[in-house]
Design a protein around this motif. Structure first.
Motif, PDB file in Angstrom:
ATOM      1  N   GLY A 119       0.809  -1.209   0.000  1.00 53.60           N
ATOM      2  CA  GLY A 119       0.000   0.000   0.000  1.00 53.60           C
ATOM      3  C   GLY A 119       0.840   1.256   0.000  1.00 53.60           C
ATOM      4  O   GLY A 119       0.309   2.365   0.037  1.00 53.60           O
ATOM      5  N   HIS A 120       2.158   1.101  -0.042  1.00 54.58           N
ATOM      6  CA  HIS A 120       3.074   2.239  -0.161  1.00 54.58           C
ATOM      7  C   HIS A 120       4.350   1.751  -0.830  1.00 54.58           C
ATOM      8  O   HIS A 120       4.643   0.543  -0.823  1.00 54.58           O
ATOM      9  N   PRO A 121       5.146   2.645  -1.421  1.00 59.58           N
ATOM     10  CA  PRO A 121       6.383   2.206  -2.067  1.00 59.58           C
ATOM     11  C   PRO A 121       7.380   1.651  -1.058  1.00 59.58           C
ATOM     12  O   PRO A 121       7.480   2.141   0.068  1.00 59.58           O
ATOM     13  N   ALA A 122       8.103   0.623  -1.487  1.00 60.35           N
ATOM     14  CA  ALA A 122       9.159   0.044  -0.640  1.00 60.35           C
ATOM     15  C   ALA A 122      10.492   0.653  -1.049  1.00 60.35           C
ATOM     16  O   ALA A 122      11.438  -0.052  -1.403  1.00 60.35           O
ATOM     17  N   ASN A 123      10.576   1.974  -0.978  1.00 57.56           N
ATOM     18  CA  ASN A 123      11.774   2.689  -1.445  1.00 57.56           C
ATOM     19  C   ASN A 123      12.616   3.234  -0.298  1.00 57.56           C
ATOM     20  O   ASN A 123      13.552   3.990  -0.533  1.00 57.56           O
ATOM     21  N   GLY A 124      12.289   2.856   0.929  1.00 59.90           N
ATOM     22  CA  GLY A 124      13.097   3.275   2.072  1.00 59.90           C
ATOM     23  C   GLY A 124      14.110   2.202   2.427  1.00 59.90           C
ATOM     24  O   GLY A 124      15.028   1.911   1.668  1.00 59.90           O
ATOM     25  N   ASN A 125      13.951   1.597   3.599  1.00 53.37           N
ATOM     26  CA  ASN A 125      14.854   0.544   4.051  1.00 53.37           C
ATOM     27  C   ASN A 125      14.054  -0.627   4.583  1.00 53.37           C
ATOM     28  O   ASN A 125      12.889  -0.482   4.967  1.00 53.37           O
TER      29      ASN A 125
ATOM     30  N   LEU B  11      14.847 -15.688   6.500  1.00 57.49           N
ATOM     31  CA  LEU B  11      13.545 -15.234   6.986  1.00 57.49           C
ATOM     32  C   LEU B  11      12.768 -16.320   7.716  1.00 57.49           C
ATOM     33  O   LEU B  11      11.932 -16.029   8.571  1.00 57.49           O
ATOM     34  N   THR B  12      13.028 -17.575   7.374  1.00 56.76           N
ATOM     35  CA  THR B  12      12.236 -18.673   7.936  1.00 56.76           C
ATOM     36  C   THR B  12      12.912 -19.369   9.108  1.00 56.76           C
ATOM     37  O   THR B  12      12.300 -20.222   9.761  1.00 56.76           O
ATOM     38  N   GLY B  13      14.175 -19.050   9.383  1.00 62.26           N
ATOM     39  CA  GLY B  13      14.881 -19.654  10.502  1.00 62.26           C
ATOM     40  C   GLY B  13      15.375 -21.058  10.246  1.00 62.26           C
ATOM     41  O   GLY B  13      15.677 -21.791  11.198  1.00 62.26           O
ATOM     42  N   ASN B  14      15.493 -21.472   8.962  1.00 62.24           N
ATOM     43  CA  ASN B  14      15.955 -22.825   8.656  1.00 62.24           C
ATOM     44  C   ASN B  14      17.428 -22.892   8.312  1.00 62.24           C
ATOM     45  O   ASN B  14      17.930 -23.915   7.847  1.00 62.24           O
ATOM     46  N   GLY B  15      18.156 -21.769   8.508  1.00 62.74           N
ATOM     47  CA  GLY B  15      19.589 -21.742   8.238  1.00 62.74           C
ATOM     48  C   GLY B  15      19.949 -21.460   6.803  1.00 62.74           C
ATOM     49  O   GLY B  15      21.132 -21.453   6.453  1.00 62.74           O
ATOM     50  N   LYS B  16      18.957 -21.204   5.939  1.00 56.03           N
ATOM     51  CA  LYS B  16      19.193 -20.922   4.530  1.00 56.03           C
ATOM     52  C   LYS B  16      18.714 -19.509   4.221  1.00 56.03           C
ATOM     53  O   LYS B  16      17.693 -19.062   4.748  1.00 56.03           O
ATOM     54  N   ASP B  17      19.444 -18.838   3.355  1.00 50.88           N
ATOM     55  CA  ASP B  17      19.093 -17.462   3.014  1.00 50.88           C
ATOM     56  C   ASP B  17      17.898 -17.405   2.068  1.00 50.88           C
ATOM     57  O   ASP B  17      17.733 -18.247   1.184  1.00 50.88           O
ATOM     58  N   ASP B  18      17.083 -16.373   2.279  1.00 53.11           N
ATOM     59  CA  ASP B  18      15.966 -16.043   1.408  1.00 53.11           C
ATOM     60  C   ASP B  18      16.234 -14.671   0.787  1.00 53.11           C
ATOM     61  O   ASP B  18      17.178 -13.971   1.167  1.00 53.11           O
ATOM     62  N   ILE B  19      15.396 -14.272  -0.161  1.00 52.01           N
ATOM     63  CA  ILE B  19      15.609 -13.031  -0.902  1.00 52.01           C
ATOM     64  C   ILE B  19      14.349 -12.180  -0.831  1.00 52.01           C
ATOM     65  O   ILE B  19      13.245 -12.691  -1.062  1.00 52.01           O
ATOM     66  N   VAL B  20      14.518 -10.901  -0.518  1.00 52.22           N
ATOM     67  CA  VAL B  20      13.412  -9.950  -0.490  1.00 52.22           C
ATOM     68  C   VAL B  20      13.629  -8.943  -1.614  1.00 52.22           C
ATOM     69  O   VAL B  20      14.641  -8.231  -1.635  1.00 52.22           O
ATOM     70  N   LEU B  21      12.674  -8.874  -2.542  1.00 47.70           N
ATOM     71  CA  LEU B  21      12.732  -7.928  -3.652  1.00 47.70           C
ATOM     72  C   LEU B  21      11.711  -6.822  -3.408  1.00 47.70           C
ATOM     73  O   LEU B  21      10.504  -7.079  -3.428  1.00 47.70           O
ATOM     74  N   PRO B  22      12.152  -5.575  -3.156  1.00 46.82           N
ATOM     75  CA  PRO B  22      11.222  -4.469  -2.919  1.00 46.82           C
ATOM     76  C   PRO B  22      10.935  -3.687  -4.207  1.00 46.82           C
ATOM     77  O   PRO B  22      11.833  -3.427  -5.004  1.00 46.82           O
ATOM     78  N   PHE B  23       9.682  -3.301  -4.393  1.00 47.29           N
ATOM     79  CA  PHE B  23       9.264  -2.540  -5.575  1.00 47.29           C
ATOM     80  C   PHE B  23       8.686  -1.201  -5.124  1.00 47.29           C
ATOM     81  O   PHE B  23       7.935  -1.137  -4.135  1.00 47.29           O
ATOM     82  N   ASP B  24       9.018  -0.141  -5.862  1.00 42.77           N
ATOM     83  CA  ASP B  24       8.545   1.186  -5.485  1.00 42.77           C
ATOM     84  C   ASP B  24       7.536   1.705  -6.502  1.00 42.77           C
ATOM     85  O   ASP B  24       7.075   0.974  -7.381  1.00 42.77           O
ATOM     86  N   ALA B  25       7.197   2.984  -6.391  1.00 44.51           N
ATOM     87  CA  ALA B  25       6.158   3.567  -7.236  1.00 44.51           C
ATOM     88  C   ALA B  25       6.609   3.802  -8.666  1.00 44.51           C
ATOM     89  O   ALA B  25       5.789   4.164  -9.522  1.00 44.51           O
TER      90      ALA B  25
END
Length: 489
Positions: free
Chosen positions: A29-35, A459-473
């Motif tokens: 509901g808002h841009p993910a352009n911060g942190n 993110l899931t606590g299973n010892g493996k890395d996940d990826i977060v892709l943020p999108f802005d306006a």
């Protein structure tokens, strides 16, 4: 606030990886352009965003069907982070510690507790940040961990850095460290910024101390046996050459030529060779003119003596580049207990300017240097990768490509992840004889326009890395104002 969530599966085109990632799309509901700040213990993501006239902060639950909870930002908040705080729990006979969202405000520190959706003031203190930025809310490193298992805070002022040590009952003790702010005065109006701090056990007594650089010297504030800190620094006579603030002020209007000048500054103070003792990384900038400069990273290994840390005058190993680094990451990429470098850079010359004007892009070179068993870096990069920076002159904007390292199998060895053309991810898995495979495994997926805010974390606590892709306006309409999580099962 309207939102939707859906779960899909992304299959790699190659069966060699024998893996699938869960794809979760979350509308903010808002841009993910911060942190983005990961509250790992609380299993939350804090995501900030802004426009010209408004700023937002949302908490995304990583356990409750990815529920999005808007957070009311305190009117006087400047920055945010996460911290482990001690607080009373009605169901317990003693205070308990839990992870909370914290704000650096004009007045001090406040804490937001997701369990109750309440914000409470923690600390009252002056700081450098006395005028509110109403348009943005960014993350900042004002939270420390100095060995107690509880979060401490460091708030820089113009004349001091105020250290607040959290006590077992949740209260705080203040130590006003006598170290002033770094001032830049060659502009019409002066600007102030805090001096970078480093955490290291300097006297080798098992307690972490605080180190600053001032006047080209290492200034140490020692931690005492009871957890208190000396408020006056002790200057170290280490023979590691650093430039003073005056020597680093390479301004031609001050009567100095750029040609032949060096600027030596501390890049990091951390354990590089894995022996448990802090080492020093010095960044030497060698200037040819205002644009052309080369960088070398000179590593001085810490030596244990009867009086504490000591260092050799000459670096024990070094990395030399012929470019200007855009980013430098120091980490253990191949799980051998020693820290390596990756350095992304571009050549700021006439060729780069012409390419930007004609094609709207610039080449990005990424070089990897591995510390070997003899504690030496090679003269040439152990692995090289190239990418492209998209440049929009009309919008005065440049978009960085997606380029990340991630531990995808929980082994500690990193895989290389590279974005291609805005619609494809390439995964280069680790190999024994070389850092990464020559062949990549590909995933077709829409990528953010600018990948500087991409987060890699477990993110899931299973010892493996996940990826977060943020999108802005400014991203494509179908992906605007969203997060895309690529979860590693």
């Amino acid at each position: 606030m309207s939102m939707f969530r859906f779960l899909l599966f992304v299959l790699f085109s190659s069966t060699a990886l024998a893996k699938q990632l869960d794809k979760v799309t979350i509308e903010l509901g808002h841009p993910a352009n911060g942190n983005i700040v990961h509250l790992d213990e609380a299993r939350l993501l804090a995501v900030s965003g802004f426009s010209q006239f408004e700023r937002w902060l949302s908490l995304v639950s990583l356990t409750e069907d990815f529920k999005v909870q808007p957070v009311v930002i305190p009117a006087n908040a400047q920055y945010f982070s996460q911290a482990r705080l001690v607080s009373d729990d009605p169901g317990q006979n003693q205070p308990v510690s839990r992870q909370a969202l914290v704000f650096l405000t004009l007045d001090g520190i406040s804490a937001y507790y997701p369990q109750t959706s309440q914000t409470k003031p923690l600390i009252s203190s002056p700081s450098l940040y006395r005028v509110l930025d109403k348009n943005r809310l960014r993350s900042s490193e004002f939270v420390l961990e100095l060995g107690s298992g509880r979060a401490d805070f460091l708030l820089p002022d113009f004349n001091h850095s105020h250290l607040f040590r959290q006590q077992p009952d949740g209260s705080f003790k203040q130590y006003s460290l006598n170290i002033d702010a770094l001032v830049t005065s060659w502009r019409d109006s002066p600007s102030y910024e805090p001096r970078q701090h480093y955490i290291a056990d300097v006297d080798l007594d098992g307690r972490l101390d605080l180190v600053f650089i001032a006047g080209g010297k290492f200034q140490v504030f020692y931690q005492l046996a009871d957890g208190a800190f000396n408020t006056e620094p002790v200057t170290q006579n280490w023979p590691v050459a650093l430039s003073t603030e005056q020597e680093a002020d390479q301004r031609n209007d001050a009567g100095r030529s750029y040609s032949g000048q060096n600027i030596d500054s501390v890049r990091d103070m951390t354990d590089i060779d894995g022996d448990g003792i802090a080492d020093i990384v010095v960044n030497r900038e060698q200037l040819a003119d205002a644009l052309e400069r080369n960088n070398s990273f000179r590593v001085h290994f810490g030596v244990q003596t009867a009086t504490g840390l000591q260092f050799n005058a000459e670096p024990d190993t070094r990395i030399t580049t012929d470019t200007s680094p855009i980013a430098v990451v120091i980490d253990d990429f191949n799980a051998d207990g020693r820290k390596d470098f990756y350095i992304s850079s571009t050549h700021f010359g006439v060729g780069t300017i012409v390419r930007v004007l004609l094609r709207g892009s610039a080449n990005l070179d990424i070089d990897f240097y591995l510390l070997n068993a003899q504690r030496q870096y090679s003269s040439k990069a152990d692995f090289q990768q190239n990418a492209v920076i998209d440049v929009s002159i009309s919008n005065l904007r440049y978009d960085m490509p997606l380029f990340e390292l991630a531990d995808l199998d929980g082994s500690g060895q990193k895989s290389l992840i590279v974005g291609e053309g805005g619609d494809e991810l390439r995964f280069y898995k680790p190999e024994p004889d070389r850092l990464f495979s020559r062949r990549s495994e590909r995933v077709s997926i829409t990528l953010p326009r600018d990948a500087r805010k991409v987060l890699v974390a477990d993110l899931t606590g299973n010892g493996k890395d996940d990826i977060v892709l943020p999108f802005d306006a400014q991203d494509k309409e179908q992906q605007r104002n969203q997060l895309l999580l690529l979860l590693n099962p």
